[in-house]
Design an enzyme around this catalytic site. Sequence first.
Site, mmCIF file in Angstrom:
data_model
loop_
_atom_site.group_PDB
_atom_site.id
_atom_site.type_symbol
_atom_site.label_atom_id
_atom_site.label_comp_id
_atom_site.label_asym_id
_atom_site.label_seq_id
_atom_site.Cartn_x
_atom_site.Cartn_y
_atom_site.Cartn_z
ATOM 1 N N HIS A 1 18.723 -6.585 -23.381
ATOM 2 C CA HIS A 1 17.780 -5.465 -23.458
ATOM 3 C C HIS A 1 16.458 -6.002 -23.996
ATOM 4 O O HIS A 1 16.431 -6.750 -24.977
ATOM 5 C CB HIS A 1 18.351 -4.390 -24.378
ATOM 6 N N CYS B 1 19.039 3.089 -24.620
ATOM 7 C CA CYS B 1 18.756 1.773 -24.017
ATOM 8 C C CYS B 1 20.016 1.063 -23.542
ATOM 9 O O CYS B 1 19.925 0.108 -22.774
ATOM 10 C CB CYS B 1 18.006 0.888 -24.999
ATOM 11 N N ASN C 1 9.481 -2.139 -23.871
ATOM 12 C CA ASN C 1 10.844 -1.591 -23.892
ATOM 13 C C ASN C 1 10.919 -0.412 -22.917
ATOM 14 O O ASN C 1 10.291 0.616 -23.138
ATOM 15 C CB ASN C 1 11.153 -1.144 -25.330
HETATM 16 N N1 ACO Z 1 -0.304 -2.340 -35.295
HETATM 17 C C1 ACO Z 1 -0.648 -2.772 -36.503
HETATM 18 N N2 ACO Z 1 0.117 -2.586 -37.611
HETATM 19 C C2 ACO Z 1 1.267 -1.908 -37.447
HETATM 20 C C3 ACO Z 1 1.689 -1.402 -36.203
HETATM 21 C C4 ACO Z 1 0.831 -1.641 -35.083
HETATM 22 N N3 ACO Z 1 1.138 -1.239 -33.849
HETATM 23 N N4 ACO Z 1 2.863 -0.779 -36.355
HETATM 24 C C5 ACO Z 1 3.207 -0.875 -37.653
HETATM 25 N N5 ACO Z 1 2.242 -1.568 -38.323
HETATM 26 C C6 ACO Z 1 2.181 -1.907 -39.735
HETATM 27 C C7 ACO Z 1 3.056 -1.036 -40.588
HETATM 28 O O1 ACO Z 1 2.362 0.151 -40.933
HETATM 29 C C8 ACO Z 1 3.298 -1.933 -41.772
HETATM 30 O O2 ACO Z 1 2.171 -1.890 -42.630
HETATM 31 P P1 ACO Z 1 2.339 -1.931 -44.220
HETATM 32 O O3 ACO Z 1 3.004 -3.264 -44.503
HETATM 33 O O4 ACO Z 1 0.944 -1.813 -44.705
HETATM 34 O O5 ACO Z 1 3.235 -0.776 -44.556
HETATM 35 C C9 ACO Z 1 3.356 -3.335 -41.163
HETATM 36 O O6 ACO Z 1 2.723 -3.218 -39.882
HETATM 37 C C10 ACO Z 1 4.768 -3.858 -40.986
HETATM 38 O O7 ACO Z 1 5.561 -2.835 -40.408
HETATM 39 P P2 ACO Z 1 7.071 -3.084 -40.047
HETATM 40 O O8 ACO Z 1 7.600 -1.832 -39.440
HETATM 41 O O9 ACO Z 1 7.789 -3.651 -41.222
HETATM 42 O O10 ACO Z 1 6.923 -4.223 -38.936
HETATM 43 P P3 ACO Z 1 8.039 -5.055 -38.259
HETATM 44 O O11 ACO Z 1 7.764 -6.496 -38.388
HETATM 45 O O12 ACO Z 1 9.431 -4.565 -38.595
HETATM 46 O O13 ACO Z 1 7.791 -4.698 -36.708
HETATM 47 C C11 ACO Z 1 8.713 -3.284 -35.023
HETATM 48 C C12 ACO Z 1 7.895 -3.351 -36.284
HETATM 49 C C13 ACO Z 1 7.994 -4.072 -33.946
HETATM 50 C C14 ACO Z 1 8.863 -1.833 -34.607
HETATM 51 C C15 ACO Z 1 10.102 -3.932 -35.265
HETATM 52 O O14 ACO Z 1 10.652 -3.451 -36.475
HETATM 53 C C16 ACO Z 1 11.068 -3.672 -34.152
HETATM 54 O O15 ACO Z 1 10.912 -4.144 -33.038
HETATM 55 N N6 ACO Z 1 12.153 -2.938 -34.438
HETATM 56 C C17 ACO Z 1 13.162 -2.669 -33.437
HETATM 57 C C18 ACO Z 1 12.686 -1.596 -32.559
HETATM 58 C C19 ACO Z 1 13.576 -1.480 -31.386
HETATM 59 O O16 ACO Z 1 14.102 -2.457 -30.898
HETATM 60 N N7 ACO Z 1 13.778 -0.310 -30.900
HETATM 61 C C20 ACO Z 1 14.693 -0.205 -29.819
HETATM 62 C C21 ACO Z 1 14.635 1.076 -29.316
HETATM 63 S S1 ACO Z 1 16.043 1.206 -28.322
HETATM 64 C C22 ACO Z 1 16.105 2.780 -27.640
HETATM 65 O O17 ACO Z 1 17.199 3.280 -27.488
HETATM 66 C C23 ACO Z 1 14.850 3.506 -27.268
#
Ligand code: ACO
Length: 330
Positions: A257, A116, A287
């Site tokens: 980003h 990214c 993203n």
């Molecule tokens: N729908 C419903 N529930 C979900 C989903 C979904 N799509 N995805 C995960 N959950 C659940 C999980 O299973 C978890 O359940 P549990 O508590 O029963 O275990 C709960 O939601 C919370 O999960 P978390 O992973 O802790 O959720 P979080 O608030 O951290 O959000 C997210 C997840 C959106 C992925 C966030 O952590 C994030 O944005 N992280 C950064 C990701 C990012 O920026 N990536 C960049 C990539 S850059 C590149 O180079 C490609």
Amino acid sequence: MALPTIAILGTGSYVPERVLTNDELAKLVDTSDEWITTRTGIKQRRIAAKDQATSDLAAAAGQAALRDAGLSPADINLVIVATLSPDMPMPACATIVQHKLGVPQHAACFDLNAACSGFLYGLDTAWAMLSSGRYKHALVIGAEKLSAFVDWKDRSTCVLFGDAAGAVVLGPSRGDGARIIGSRLYSEGGMKDLLCIPNGGSAFPPDNNSVSNGGHFIKMKGREVFKVAVREMEDAIEEILEQHGLSVDQIACVIPHQANLRIIDAISKSLGVSLDRFFINVDRYGNTSAASVPLALDEARKAGRVKRGDVTLLVAFGAGLTYGASLVRW
Ligand code: ACO
């Protein structure tokens, strides 16, 4: 010979027609519009057609940037495509884009993978090559067809990503004060397992097991990536502003980003810059990795958020983990 001052002469972008909404995704996996919106700010993303490859998106964005710069493919002698989703492992996507656009054969064309952060890496690389005086005009494109690498059964990743391309034309400043002011790039290679596509490369070549286990799809430890991303982008912003003696008040628009609205919000709070000084389109595209910053930049210009004389700050992080920031005067 005086070395040239390099500026962004034009921007362009392309997004595929197909819109995939959160409600549609809720029919594929156990999720909801409410969860995706509150956790990420994403409402929809674009998905490329089956017969569209990354090079098609890249060429369309490149063409738009050339038009904006008032240049033709014949003027270009450097093409850099930042992508983690090239058409194929070889040849480079940039050479395919060169052919599609009709850029002449004296151009150097290569791909660059910094996930990214790839567009910022491409911008820095092209800026250095053009500053040397050996190349005159460069097309720097960030393009991704991430839908080809997403596991549509994994709700923790499939809701996040989309397909798009964004591009800039770089060249000698036209004497209006526009220029690239600075760029800082970083990487923390020890964190590769936080975000990767584990199979399909030389470490784990594709075989029947890797395909049936989904090893060629994006894997991510979202919560850990979130924390590191906020810290890295804050550091990159503070360092580049300090290096160039600028305060955050002198930045007209921050183009981050577009991974997650909560990440952008956390940076806005820690910098003490209101969210309305950030350009945000994650709600419409999700993203799009290397395409994210140049797509947002192009949209910000078209929306009148970037005016002549303004300084914009571009900032990104991605798999690697890589991160970086650039300062651009318009
Ligand atoms: N729908 C419903 N529930 C979900 C989903 C979904 N799509 N995805 C995960 N959950 C659940 C999980 O299973 C978890 O359940 P549990 O508590 O029963 O275990 C709960 O939601 C919370 O999960 P978390 O992973 O802790 O959720 P979080 O608030 O951290 O959000 C997210 C997840 C959106 C992925 C966030 O952590 C994030 O944005 N992280 C950064 C990701 C990012 O920026 N990536 C960049 C990539 S850059 C590149 O180079 C490609």
